[in-house]
Write a protein that holds these residues in place. Sequence first.
Motif, PDB file in Angstrom:
ATOM      1  N   PRO A  10     -31.005  47.595   4.972  1.00 15.51           N
ATOM      2  CA  PRO A  10     -31.692  46.310   4.814  1.00 15.51           C
ATOM      3  C   PRO A  10     -31.084  45.432   3.724  1.00 15.51           C
ATOM      4  N   THR A  11     -29.834  45.015   3.935  1.00 15.88           N
ATOM      5  CA  THR A  11     -29.167  44.105   3.019  1.00 15.88           C
ATOM      6  C   THR A  11     -29.112  42.721   3.656  1.00 15.88           C
ATOM      7  N   ALA A  12     -29.484  41.693   2.909  1.00 16.84           N
ATOM      8  CA  ALA A  12     -29.444  40.339   3.461  1.00 16.84           C
ATOM      9  C   ALA A  12     -28.025  39.989   3.864  1.00 16.84           C
ATOM     10  N   PRO A  13     -27.848  39.340   5.014  1.00 17.95           N
ATOM     11  CA  PRO A  13     -26.499  39.008   5.480  1.00 17.95           C
ATOM     12  C   PRO A  13     -25.811  37.980   4.599  1.00 17.95           C
ATOM     13  N   SER A  14     -24.498  37.919   4.763  1.00 19.29           N
ATOM     14  CA  SER A  14     -23.705  36.830   4.218  1.00 19.29           C
ATOM     15  C   SER A  14     -23.742  35.652   5.187  1.00 19.29           C
ATOM     16  N   LEU A  15     -23.337  34.484   4.684  1.00 20.18           N
ATOM     17  CA  LEU A  15     -23.125  33.300   5.510  1.00 20.18           C
ATOM     18  C   LEU A  15     -21.684  32.854   5.342  1.00 20.18           C
ATOM     19  N   ALA A  16     -20.979  32.680   6.462  1.00 21.03           N
ATOM     20  CA  ALA A  16     -19.614  32.166   6.441  1.00 21.03           C
ATOM     21  C   ALA A  16     -19.552  30.887   7.260  1.00 21.03           C
ATOM     22  N   GLU A  36     -31.684  27.154  -1.322  1.00 26.39           N
ATOM     23  CA  GLU A  36     -32.519  27.877  -0.363  1.00 26.39           C
ATOM     24  C   GLU A  36     -31.694  28.733   0.576  1.00 26.39           C
ATOM     25  N   LEU A  37     -30.471  28.306   0.872  1.00 29.31           N
ATOM     26  CA  LEU A  37     -29.592  29.169   1.657  1.00 29.31           C
ATOM     27  C   LEU A  37     -29.305  30.453   0.886  1.00 29.31           C
ATOM     28  N   ARG A  38     -29.150  30.340  -0.414  1.00 27.20           N
ATOM     29  CA  ARG A  38     -28.883  31.527  -1.232  1.00 27.20           C
ATOM     30  C   ARG A  38     -30.095  32.460  -1.281  1.00 27.20           C
ATOM     31  N   ALA A  39     -31.281  31.907  -1.051  1.00 28.24           N
ATOM     32  CA  ALA A  39     -32.466  32.758  -0.991  1.00 28.24           C
ATOM     33  C   ALA A  39     -32.504  33.553   0.309  1.00 28.24           C
ATOM     34  N   LEU A  40     -31.863  33.034   1.353  1.00 29.45           N
ATOM     35  CA  LEU A  40     -31.848  33.682   2.664  1.00 29.45           C
ATOM     36  C   LEU A  40     -30.635  34.587   2.839  1.00 29.45           C
ATOM     37  N   PHE A  41     -29.501  34.178   2.261  1.00 30.59           N
ATOM     38  CA  PHE A  41     -28.251  34.920   2.413  1.00 30.59           C
ATOM     39  C   PHE A  41     -27.834  35.533   1.075  1.00 30.59           C
ATOM     40  N   SER A  42     -27.284  36.737   1.143  1.00 28.46           N
ATOM     41  CA  SER A  42     -26.880  37.424  -0.082  1.00 28.46           C
ATOM     42  C   SER A  42     -25.541  36.932  -0.616  1.00 28.46           C
ATOM     43  N   PHE A  43     -24.796  36.198   0.223  1.00 26.66           N
ATOM     44  CA  PHE A  43     -23.449  35.759  -0.147  1.00 26.66           C
ATOM     45  C   PHE A  43     -23.099  34.574   0.746  1.00 26.66           C
ATOM     46  N   VAL A  44     -22.452  33.567   0.202  1.00 25.50           N
ATOM     47  CA  VAL A  44     -22.025  32.397   0.978  1.00 25.50           C
ATOM     48  C   VAL A  44     -20.543  32.169   0.715  1.00 25.50           C
ATOM     49  N   ARG A  83     -10.804  33.073   8.132  1.00 27.03           N
ATOM     50  CA  ARG A  83     -10.599  33.131   6.680  1.00 27.03           C
ATOM     51  C   ARG A  83     -11.926  33.036   5.926  1.00 27.03           C
ATOM     52  N   SER A  84     -12.908  32.323   6.481  1.00 25.60           N
ATOM     53  CA  SER A  84     -14.220  32.308   5.826  1.00 25.60           C
ATOM     54  C   SER A  84     -14.868  33.691   5.909  1.00 25.60           C
ATOM     55  N   LEU A  85     -14.722  34.367   7.059  1.00 33.37           N
ATOM     56  CA  LEU A  85     -15.247  35.731   7.190  1.00 33.37           C
ATOM     57  C   LEU A  85     -14.570  36.681   6.211  1.00 33.37           C
ATOM     58  N   SER A  86     -13.267  36.488   6.021  1.00 32.35           N
ATOM     59  CA  SER A  86     -12.505  37.426   5.196  1.00 32.35           C
ATOM     60  C   SER A  86     -12.929  37.415   3.734  1.00 32.35           C
ATOM     61  N   LEU A  87     -13.641  36.387   3.318  1.00 31.65           N
ATOM     62  CA  LEU A  87     -14.138  36.303   1.946  1.00 31.65           C
ATOM     63  C   LEU A  87     -15.457  37.054   1.753  1.00 31.65           C
ATOM     64  N   CYS A  88     -16.088  37.477   2.850  1.00 33.10           N
ATOM     65  CA  CYS A  88     -17.428  38.077   2.781  1.00 33.10           C
ATOM     66  C   CYS A  88     -17.355  39.590   2.588  1.00 33.10           C
ATOM     67  N   SER A  97     -21.538  30.339  11.194  1.00 31.59           N
ATOM     68  CA  SER A  97     -21.972  29.111  11.863  1.00 31.59           C
ATOM     69  C   SER A  97     -21.126  27.961  11.353  1.00 31.59           C
ATOM     70  N   ASP A  98     -20.814  27.017  12.240  1.00 30.33           N
ATOM     71  CA  ASP A  98     -20.190  25.782  11.781  1.00 30.33           C
ATOM     72  C   ASP A  98     -21.171  25.046  10.867  1.00 30.33           C
ATOM     73  N   PRO A  99     -20.674  24.271   9.913  1.00 34.97           N
ATOM     74  CA  PRO A  99     -21.537  23.757   8.835  1.00 34.97           C
ATOM     75  C   PRO A  99     -22.623  22.795   9.288  1.00 34.97           C
TER      76      PRO A  99
END
Length: 256
Positions: A10-16, A36-44, A83-88, A97-99
């Motif tokens: 149960p780890t909050a997902p990252s957002l890429a 608020e995105l940081r409250a939902l995602f553990s990493f952006v 490349r955004s995924l590779s940072l997570c 998701s696209d921005p």
Amino acid sequence: MVSTAKTETPTAPSLATAIHDPEGAYRNEFAVAMPELRALFSFVACHITDESLGVRRDTLTALQVPFASAPANQDHIGNHRYRSLSLCPTDRPCLYSDPDHILRWFRDAPRELGTIVANTQYDCLIVGRTPAEFARTPQRLQQPERLVNSIFQVSTGIDADLMMACRRLSPDTLQLILKASREQTLGNDVEWPMLCHLAGLTVGGTSADGLRYETVETWLQDQTDQLDLDVDAWLTRIHFLNQHIAALQRLRKKPV
């Protein structure tokens, strides 16, 4: 299909996300949503193009968001997403998701977004528009996208709205994509789930009321979309269609 995805910790997902913002349209939206995105995602994490004027290097540095960058190239969008995924971190799930999609979704239907983020039914969950929203999508997108979705369904048995480019990825899926993805183009819309399918990971589709297609002009400037009357806009979409077909053809010939 019946899901057999592994149980996740149960780890909050990252957002890429991969940002191309030459008009400077996303700066305020992104900065306002970030706490608020940081409250939902553990990493952006983000990839930005060098031409982005709104969300820029200094913006992301101030927000303490890891990023990579490269010149804009419509034929390298898949690489920018990769490349955004590779940072997570690879020890937790990740939502790509696209921005503009994630910003509208977060604003209009935050509870639904939270439900999708917590959905562990599939290793690769393809999140798309509702049938009603897809039917409202401009024809220059809708017609090519129907072909991609249909060919993917015939190939895999999976009914999904692929070209909305929103994926919830399990840790196993994230690691597989980072290892096996080769698609530089928008064809990664089909490559990522196809890689998972061929590797025996579970793949499924769902729809979200908060997802819809809009241009910057229709979203932030309240203009009417008239690009269905623009031949060049149609040709661009056919170009993207061909990238998806090429990715499918490549993967059907070469198992993971």
